[in-house]
Design a protein around this motif. Structure first.
Motif, mmCIF file in Angstrom:
data_model
loop_
_atom_site.group_PDB
_atom_site.id
_atom_site.type_symbol
_atom_site.label_atom_id
_atom_site.label_comp_id
_atom_site.label_asym_id
_atom_site.label_seq_id
_atom_site.Cartn_x
_atom_site.Cartn_y
_atom_site.Cartn_z
ATOM 1 N N ALA A 165 -0.465 8.786 -9.464
ATOM 2 C CA ALA A 165 -1.720 8.334 -10.263
ATOM 3 C C ALA A 165 -2.385 8.666 -10.820
ATOM 4 O O ALA A 165 -3.474 8.211 -11.100
ATOM 5 C CB ALA A 165 -1.170 7.105 -9.240
ATOM 6 N N ARG A 166 -3.440 9.103 -9.006
ATOM 7 C CA ARG A 166 -4.409 9.457 -9.586
ATOM 8 C C ARG A 166 -4.901 11.357 -10.908
ATOM 9 O O ARG A 166 -5.858 10.942 -11.096
ATOM 10 C CB ARG A 166 -4.844 10.386 -7.735
ATOM 11 N N ALA A 167 -3.828 11.643 -11.069
ATOM 12 C CA ALA A 167 -4.076 12.307 -12.268
ATOM 13 C C ALA A 167 -3.219 11.678 -13.431
ATOM 14 O O ALA A 167 -3.275 12.430 -14.140
ATOM 15 C CB ALA A 167 -2.628 13.578 -12.120
ATOM 16 N N GLY A 168 -3.280 10.138 -13.568
ATOM 17 C CA GLY A 168 -2.879 9.833 -14.550
ATOM 18 C C GLY A 168 -2.072 9.297 -14.933
ATOM 19 O O GLY A 168 -1.784 8.744 -15.915
ATOM 20 N N ARG A 169 -1.015 9.728 -14.004
ATOM 21 C CA ARG A 169 0.603 8.984 -14.093
ATOM 22 C C ARG A 169 0.810 7.780 -13.709
ATOM 23 O O ARG A 169 0.004 7.093 -12.878
ATOM 24 C CB ARG A 169 1.689 10.351 -13.520
ATOM 25 N N SER A 170 1.882 7.214 -14.661
ATOM 26 C CA SER A 170 2.595 5.513 -14.403
ATOM 27 C C SER A 170 4.086 6.048 -13.498
ATOM 28 O O SER A 170 4.515 7.148 -13.510
ATOM 29 C CB SER A 170 2.819 5.226 -15.621
ATOM 30 N N ASP A 188 -0.557 2.381 6.041
ATOM 31 C CA ASP A 188 -1.281 1.469 5.351
ATOM 32 C C ASP A 188 -2.585 2.190 4.263
ATOM 33 O O ASP A 188 -2.885 1.519 3.010
ATOM 34 C CB ASP A 188 -1.910 0.532 6.335
ATOM 35 N N ALA A 189 -3.260 3.268 4.853
ATOM 36 C CA ALA A 189 -4.295 4.034 4.206
ATOM 37 C C ALA A 189 -3.806 5.272 3.121
ATOM 38 O O ALA A 189 -4.176 4.491 1.871
ATOM 39 C CB ALA A 189 -5.046 4.884 5.291
ATOM 40 N N LEU A 190 -2.291 5.156 3.145
ATOM 41 C CA LEU A 190 -1.679 6.206 1.825
ATOM 42 C C LEU A 190 -1.325 4.928 0.681
ATOM 43 O O LEU A 190 -1.522 5.014 -0.332
ATOM 44 C CB LEU A 190 -0.701 6.767 2.198
ATOM 45 N N ALA A 191 -1.184 3.875 1.662
ATOM 46 C CA ALA A 191 -0.855 2.588 0.316
ATOM 47 C C ALA A 191 -2.018 2.017 0.010
ATOM 48 O O ALA A 191 -1.742 1.606 -1.272
ATOM 49 C CB ALA A 191 0.540 1.316 1.531
ATOM 50 N N ASP A 192 -3.012 1.953 0.379
ATOM 51 C CA ASP A 192 -4.194 1.900 -0.235
ATOM 52 C C ASP A 192 -4.418 2.137 -1.873
ATOM 53 O O ASP A 192 -4.729 1.908 -2.900
ATOM 54 C CB ASP A 192 -4.898 1.081 0.392
ATOM 55 N N ALA A 193 -4.073 4.155 -0.939
ATOM 56 C CA ALA A 193 -4.615 5.120 -2.145
ATOM 57 C C ALA A 193 -4.169 4.580 -2.858
ATOM 58 O O ALA A 193 -4.378 4.918 -4.632
ATOM 59 C CB ALA A 193 -4.891 6.208 -1.460
ATOM 60 N N ALA A 194 -2.799 5.038 -2.680
ATOM 61 C CA ALA A 194 -1.755 4.445 -4.115
ATOM 62 C C ALA A 194 -2.277 3.767 -4.698
ATOM 63 O O ALA A 194 -2.110 3.537 -6.144
ATOM 64 C CB ALA A 194 -0.454 4.458 -4.024
ATOM 65 N N THR A 237 2.404 1.241 -8.849
ATOM 66 C CA THR A 237 2.935 0.133 -8.310
ATOM 67 C C THR A 237 3.915 0.093 -6.785
ATOM 68 O O THR A 237 4.993 0.509 -7.721
ATOM 69 C CB THR A 237 3.843 -0.738 -9.915
ATOM 70 N N LEU A 238 3.650 -0.763 -5.992
ATOM 71 C CA LEU A 238 4.380 -0.468 -4.858
ATOM 72 C C LEU A 238 5.220 -1.796 -4.797
ATOM 73 O O LEU A 238 4.773 -2.700 -5.040
ATOM 74 C CB LEU A 238 4.197 -0.399 -4.060
ATOM 75 N N LEU A 239 6.353 -1.569 -5.336
ATOM 76 C CA LEU A 239 7.731 -2.466 -4.832
ATOM 77 C C LEU A 239 8.459 -2.661 -3.638
ATOM 78 O O LEU A 239 8.769 -1.957 -3.866
ATOM 79 C CB LEU A 239 8.347 -2.572 -6.120
ATOM 80 N N THR A 240 8.331 -3.576 -2.698
ATOM 81 C CA THR A 240 9.550 -4.087 -1.726
ATOM 82 C C THR A 240 10.438 -4.650 -2.185
ATOM 83 O O THR A 240 10.340 -5.372 -3.157
ATOM 84 C CB THR A 240 8.465 -4.256 -0.865
ATOM 85 N N ASP A 241 11.174 -4.485 -1.187
ATOM 86 C CA ASP A 241 12.604 -5.775 -1.603
ATOM 87 C C ASP A 241 13.078 -4.778 -2.628
ATOM 88 O O ASP A 241 13.702 -5.693 -3.143
ATOM 89 C CB ASP A 241 12.400 -7.384 -1.145
ATOM 90 N N HIS A 242 13.072 -3.428 -3.216
ATOM 91 C CA HIS A 242 14.189 -3.089 -4.314
ATOM 92 C C HIS A 242 14.427 -2.153 -3.648
ATOM 93 O O HIS A 242 13.597 -0.948 -3.694
ATOM 94 C CB HIS A 242 12.327 -2.546 -5.569
ATOM 95 N N GLU A 243 15.861 -2.561 -3.387
ATOM 96 C CA GLU A 243 16.442 -0.194 -2.877
ATOM 97 C C GLU A 243 17.131 -0.360 -4.213
ATOM 98 O O GLU A 243 17.868 -0.457 -5.340
ATOM 99 C CB GLU A 243 18.434 -1.237 -1.826
ATOM 100 N N ALA A 244 16.818 1.084 -4.329
ATOM 101 C CA ALA A 244 17.532 2.161 -5.705
ATOM 102 C C ALA A 244 19.109 2.251 -4.944
ATOM 103 O O ALA A 244 19.398 2.312 -3.869
ATOM 104 C CB ALA A 244 16.744 3.239 -6.237
#
Length: 523
Positions: free
Chosen positions: A34-39, A242-248, A254-261
């Protein structure tokens, strides 16, 4: 742990990268991309991110945040912390280890002369201390050269050997069973055992196992940070994720929980990931898919035959104490002894005996283990009331407890091994550990035990293996992938602990998978 109160559907139908699994490696990859501009979209099946690197309050009414599964940090490169701007810190432990014997104990760490005197009291001379310094001087030199390569393209075996530039050290780490070096350098049984334990954390092997599983485990335990130090995460392991999730998120992921691939379909250029939620199924497209899960989970998602799972071999015990127990060794403050690694039944002969019993299908009579009191180094994990009462945490990691021992009677075997393990701990103390256990809101002792089968059920670790599969040496095979994360699908990468140079809380596979994606786009 980081949780999502609600889990909305993806805002778009296609992303540059979809990451399956919101454990720490998946979050590292998400933040870099995401920091490199990717979705970037992260799909996490649980109601929180963090995977095995979480902090929880497992005992009702007891305000203590335990690093429930993974608990110490060594392999996380400062490079990742710095580049992602993580608000995360670790603290050094004041003592490296304490190993009780009789009414005395071997104390390692802190003051060098005190350590020397402790070795001399055990062995009657300075020989073992001097051998200790020489041995770990060798591993430290190798660590300083090997560790930086973990976040670079995979070296070849010959390239890494040339980089180490020490034939004797190379042989003892990469070619000969670890037991050869241990027996060559050390004479005392207790000292030999303390050294060997770093080759057995989560790895079921004998000192002389020809597979060198014990060497691979030992290597990763002595190269972290270029020092081999194992540090305490401030705020618990969940502070890192938590710090990693905040950074992402801050970078746009976009971080989605309760989503099972549930399925990945790809032609090597474009992929579709099917996922399941409480409301039904959905599909999202991706240029790249990064799987932060085990090789078995990857195979299932792709519809491939599953590889044979490796076997976990540990007992993880979490405790909350009203106070630290008294030691038989009155010359050492319990606050020192428990601030480092407190070795229990881990003499060289004891380790061999326990391995032989477990290999024969029996619970070890004297289970080897080691404990740590993290709250001594980081009291922030204690709530105000617990801190005022003088509460402390105790984490115990038991060795030589392969999953096979729990297959016939999971609950009965867990309880039997827990009792035997705590009995061994108690035999090194001046009072039963049970007398020091805090009680939860329902009056139950604050102690929980996790076997490999528990970890398989709760975290989907195949066979309960904490590294997802047996560790690999940190070099590439001829014709293999450039970063150690590649699969036979060009746009599907393995970014979990099962990647080459995976295992432990490191973020290395997540970093390397992100670098592979960015290189592919640039090329």
């Amino acid at each position: 742990m980081t949780a999502s109160a609600s889990s909305p559907a993806p805002e778009t139908s296609s992303y540059d990268a979809v990451i399956v699994g919101g454990g720490h490696n998946g979050l590292v990859a998400a933040a870099y991309l995401a920091r490199a501009g990717r979705s970037v979209l992260v799909l996490e099946r649980l109601d929180h991110t963090g995977g095995a690197a979480v902090s929880t309050r497992p005992f009702a009414g007891v305000d203590v945040r335990l690093s429930r599964y993974s608990y110490l940090v060594s392999l996380l490169p400062e490079k990742i912390v710095r580049e992602l701007g993580l608000r995360f810190a670790v603290r050094k432990r004041s003592v490296s280890s304490y190993t009780p014997y009789g009414a005395s104990g071997l104390l390692v760490g802190g003051d060098r002369e005190r350590t020397r005197a402790s070795f001399a009291a055990l062995t009657g001379s300075d020989r073992e201390f001097e051998a200790w310094e020489a041995f770990y001087g060798r591993t430290a030199r190798a660590a300083r050269r090997i560790f930086p390569t973990l976040t670079e393209p995979l070296p070849t075996r010959e390239g890494l050997r040339t980089l180490v530039d020490d034939p004797e050290t190379w042989a003892m780490l990469f070619e000969q069973p670890l037991g050869v070096a241990v027996e060559k350098h050390f004479a005392d049984d207790l000292v030999r055992g303390v050294v060997l334990t770093d080759g057995l954390i989560g790895t079921f092997a004998d000192a002389h196992d020809p597979s060198l599983l014990q060497n691979r485990c030992f290597l990763y335990h002595v190269i972290g940070g270029g020092t081999g130090d194992w540090d305490v995460p401030v705020g618990g392991m969940g502070a890192l994720t938590d710090a990693l999730a905040d950074a992402a998120r801050a970078a746009g992921a976009t971080l989605l929980t309760d989503h099972e691939a549930t399925r990945i379909e790809t032609d090597g250029t474009r992929a579709e990931v099917t996922f399941r939620t409480a409301d039904g199924e959905g599909v999202v497209g991706a240029r790249h898919v990064l799987v932060n899960a085990s090789p078995q989970a990857l195979a299932a998602l792709l519809g491939d035959p599953a590889p044979t799972p490796a076997e976990g071999a540990q007992l993880k015990v979490n405790m909350v104490l009203t106070r630290l127990p008294r030691l038989r060794d009155r010359s050492v403050d319990p606050r020192e002894a428990f601030s480092g690694t407190f070795h229990i039944a881990e003499g060289y002969g004891e380790l061999a005996a326990a391995h032989a019993e477990a290999a024969a299908g029996r619970l070890p009579t004297a289970p080897p283990s080691e404990t740590y009191c993290h709250s001594l180094t980081d009291p922030t994990i204690l709530g105000p009331e617990a801190a005022a009462r003088g509460y402390q945490t105790l984490t115990l990691f038991g060795l030589h407890a392969p999953a096979r021992l729990f297959a016939a009677d999971p609950d009965g075997a867990r309880e039997a091994l827990l009792k035997a393990t705590l009995d061994q701990l108690g035999a090194r103390l001046d009072e039963p550990i049970a007398d020091c256990l805090a009680r939860d809101a329902d009056g139950r002792p604050c102690v929980e035990a996790k076997t490999p089968l528990d970890l398989e059920r709760e975290l989907r670790l195949p066979g309960g293996h904490i590294f997802h599969r047996d560790l690999s040496f940190p070099y590439g095979a001829e014709g293999g992938g450039r970063w150690g994360v590649e699969t036979d699908r060009a746009n599907v990468l393995l970014c979990g602990a099962g990647a080459v140079r995976g295992g432990g809380v490191s973020g290395v596979p997540g970093h390397n998978a992100a670098m592979a994606v960015l290189e592919a786009a640039a090329g």
